[in-house]
Design a protein around this motif. Sequence first.
Motif, PDB file in Angstrom:
ATOM      1  N   ASP A   1      -6.009   4.137   9.697  1.00  0.00           N
ATOM      2  CA  ASP A   1      -7.252   3.353   9.625  1.00  0.00           C
ATOM      3  C   ASP A   1      -7.560   2.944   8.189  1.00  0.00           C
ATOM      4  OD1 ASP A   1      -7.619   3.673  12.394  1.00  0.00           O
ATOM      5  OD2 ASP A   1      -9.111   5.289  12.156  1.00  0.00           O
ATOM      6  N   GLN A   2      -7.419   3.898   7.265  1.00  0.00           N
ATOM      7  CA  GLN A   2      -7.681   3.634   5.855  1.00  0.00           C
ATOM      8  C   GLN A   2      -6.655   2.649   5.292  1.00  0.00           C
ATOM      9  OE1 GLN A   2      -9.423   8.173   5.251  1.00  0.00           O
ATOM     10  NE2 GLN A   2      -7.527   7.655   4.244  1.00  0.00           N
ATOM     11  N   LEU A   3      -5.401   2.812   5.687  1.00  0.00           N
ATOM     12  CA  LEU A   3      -4.332   1.905   5.276  1.00  0.00           C
ATOM     13  C   LEU A   3      -4.626   0.482   5.757  1.00  0.00           C
ATOM     14  CD1 LEU A   3      -1.455   1.134   4.289  1.00  0.00           C
ATOM     15  CD2 LEU A   3      -0.591   2.088   6.455  1.00  0.00           C
ATOM     16  N   GLU A   4      -4.998   0.361   7.021  1.00  0.00           N
ATOM     17  CA  GLU A   4      -5.293  -0.944   7.602  1.00  0.00           C
ATOM     18  C   GLU A   4      -6.446  -1.629   6.861  1.00  0.00           C
ATOM     19  OE1 GLU A   4      -5.969  -2.638  12.073  1.00  0.00           O
ATOM     20  OE2 GLU A   4      -7.004  -0.771  11.564  1.00  0.00           O
TER      21      GLU A   4
ATOM     22  N   TRP B   1     -10.431  14.166   1.584  1.00  0.00           N
ATOM     23  CA  TRP B   1      -9.342  14.502   0.677  1.00  0.00           C
ATOM     24  C   TRP B   1      -9.097  13.303  -0.228  1.00  0.00           C
ATOM     25  CZ3 TRP B   1      -5.689  18.768   0.754  1.00  0.00           C
ATOM     26  CH2 TRP B   1      -6.081  19.807   1.612  1.00  0.00           C
ATOM     27  N   THR B   2      -8.481  13.541  -1.383  1.00  0.00           N
ATOM     28  CA  THR B   2      -8.150  12.470  -2.317  1.00  0.00           C
ATOM     29  C   THR B   2      -6.734  12.695  -2.848  1.00  0.00           C
ATOM     30  OG1 THR B   2      -9.100  13.684  -4.186  1.00  0.00           O
ATOM     31  CG2 THR B   2     -10.552  12.106  -3.042  1.00  0.00           C
ATOM     32  N   ILE B   3      -6.247  11.702  -3.557  1.00  0.00           N
ATOM     33  CA  ILE B   3      -4.960  11.825  -4.237  1.00  0.00           C
ATOM     34  C   ILE B   3      -5.248  12.004  -5.724  1.00  0.00           C
ATOM     35  CG2 ILE B   3      -2.797  10.648  -4.848  1.00  0.00           C
ATOM     36  CD1 ILE B   3      -2.895  11.545  -1.934  1.00  0.00           C
TER      37      ILE B   3
ATOM     38  N   LEU C   1      -1.635   3.405  -2.996  1.00  0.00           N
ATOM     39  CA  LEU C   1      -1.367   4.614  -2.202  1.00  0.00           C
ATOM     40  C   LEU C   1      -2.467   5.650  -2.405  1.00  0.00           C
ATOM     41  CD1 LEU C   1       1.225   5.884  -0.530  1.00  0.00           C
ATOM     42  CD2 LEU C   1       1.316   7.318  -2.568  1.00  0.00           C
ATOM     43  N   ARG C   2      -2.960   5.761  -3.621  1.00  0.00           N
ATOM     44  CA  ARG C   2      -4.005   6.735  -3.946  1.00  0.00           C
ATOM     45  C   ARG C   2      -5.282   6.503  -3.146  1.00  0.00           C
ATOM     46  NH1 ARG C   2      -3.550   8.659  -9.985  1.00  0.00           N
ATOM     47  NH2 ARG C   2      -5.546   9.550  -9.425  1.00  0.00           N
ATOM     48  N   ARG C   3      -5.475   5.283  -2.643  1.00  0.00           N
ATOM     49  CA  ARG C   3      -6.731   4.912  -1.984  1.00  0.00           C
ATOM     50  C   ARG C   3      -6.744   5.182  -0.486  1.00  0.00           C
ATOM     51  NH1 ARG C   3      -7.811  -1.001  -4.193  1.00  0.00           N
ATOM     52  NH2 ARG C   3      -9.498  -0.858  -2.675  1.00  0.00           N
ATOM     53  N   TRP C   4      -5.583   5.532   0.126  1.00  0.00           N
ATOM     54  CA  TRP C   4      -5.577   5.671   1.586  1.00  0.00           C
ATOM     55  C   TRP C   4      -4.709   6.820   2.113  1.00  0.00           C
ATOM     56  CZ3 TRP C   4      -1.219   5.761   4.480  1.00  0.00           C
ATOM     57  CH2 TRP C   4      -0.044   5.322   3.871  1.00  0.00           C
ATOM     58  N   PHE C   5      -3.851   7.394   1.319  1.00  0.00           N
ATOM     59  CA  PHE C   5      -2.761   8.242   1.803  1.00  0.00           C
ATOM     60  C   PHE C   5      -3.181   9.582   2.411  1.00  0.00           C
ATOM     61  CE2 PHE C   5       0.976  11.049   1.134  1.00  0.00           C
ATOM     62  CZ  PHE C   5       1.877  10.370   1.933  1.00  0.00           C
TER      63      PHE C   5
ATOM     64  N   CYS D   1       0.827  -1.214   0.000  1.00  0.00           N
ATOM     65  CA  CYS D   1       0.000   0.000   0.000  1.00  0.00           C
ATOM     66  C   CYS D   1       0.857   1.259   0.000  1.00  0.00           C
ATOM     67  CB  CYS D   1      -0.944  -0.006   1.195  1.00  0.00           C
ATOM     68  SG  CYS D   1      -2.252  -1.244   1.069  1.00  0.00           S
ATOM     69  N   TRP D   2       2.056   1.190   0.515  1.00  0.00           N
ATOM     70  CA  TRP D   2       2.990   2.310   0.513  1.00  0.00           C
ATOM     71  C   TRP D   2       3.769   2.412  -0.793  1.00  0.00           C
ATOM     72  CZ3 TRP D   2       4.278   6.642   2.945  1.00  0.00           C
ATOM     73  CH2 TRP D   2       3.767   6.867   4.228  1.00  0.00           C
ATOM     74  N   THR D   3       3.971   1.302  -1.487  1.00  0.00           N
ATOM     75  CA  THR D   3       4.914   1.295  -2.606  1.00  0.00           C
ATOM     76  C   THR D   3       4.276   1.088  -3.972  1.00  0.00           C
ATOM     77  OG1 THR D   3       5.357  -1.064  -2.239  1.00  0.00           O
ATOM     78  CG2 THR D   3       6.825   0.529  -1.142  1.00  0.00           C
ATOM     79  N   GLU D   4       2.966   0.910  -4.031  1.00  0.00           N
ATOM     80  CA  GLU D   4       2.266   0.793  -5.316  1.00  0.00           C
ATOM     81  C   GLU D   4       1.313   1.981  -5.438  1.00  0.00           C
ATOM     82  OE1 GLU D   4       0.537  -3.117  -5.838  1.00  0.00           O
ATOM     83  OE2 GLU D   4       2.308  -4.065  -4.910  1.00  0.00           O
ATOM     84  N   ALA D   5       1.559   2.819  -6.438  1.00  0.00           N
ATOM     85  CA  ALA D   5       0.830   4.084  -6.588  1.00  0.00           C
ATOM     86  C   ALA D   5      -0.685   3.886  -6.613  1.00  0.00           C
ATOM     87  CB  ALA D   5       1.293   4.827  -7.835  1.00  0.00           C
ATOM     88  N   HIS D   6      -1.176   2.861  -7.304  1.00  0.00           N
ATOM     89  CA  HIS D   6      -2.628   2.668  -7.398  1.00  0.00           C
ATOM     90  C   HIS D   6      -3.230   2.356  -6.022  1.00  0.00           C
ATOM     91  CE1 HIS D   6      -1.393  -1.563  -7.625  1.00  0.00           C
ATOM     92  NE2 HIS D   6      -2.637  -1.883  -7.305  1.00  0.00           N
TER      93      HIS D   6
END
Length: 166
Positions: A157-160, A52-54, A43-47, A36-41
């Motif tokens: 929370d979103q990352l998890e 807010w959005t990416i 990362l866009r979903r939780w960062f 989730c940290w290293t794949e852009a698609h």
Amino acid sequence: MASILPGAMTMTDFPAERELVLDRLLQAPREALFRCWTEAHLLRRWFVPAPWTIADAVVDPRPGGAFDVTMRSPEGADMPHHGVFLDVVANERIVTTDAFTAGFVPRDGAPFMVATMTFADEDGGTRYIARARHWTAETRDQHAAMGFEPGWNQCADQLEALAASL
């Protein structure tokens, strides 16, 4: 990991008045969190904390690789963040900074922080520690006032949730 430089600072030597830390036990495998940290698609979903959005993300997870993210406010204002990976150890550690852009090119303006994220197996989940180390106590205080604690916790929370679904 021991430093090869005599007298080098360790993670615990950094002045607390310049650091903000998020320390959480997440119910997701560290391999998924790392993805989730290293794949852009992903990362866009939780960062960023919703709503807010990416708007854009370029993630090249290797030392000197780009870590560029454009955050978009609910009102549609874009806030680009350009940085670089300093260190990447698969499923264990990621270190980024905004002091440089891709290829270790010094960026214009004052750097804000170095972020270190670590992932370790613990109690059926992952101990996730995110450290934001700032150049000055003033920039640390600025980051705290911007909502570091609630914002980074919401993002965790979103990352998890995302990592657990992979």
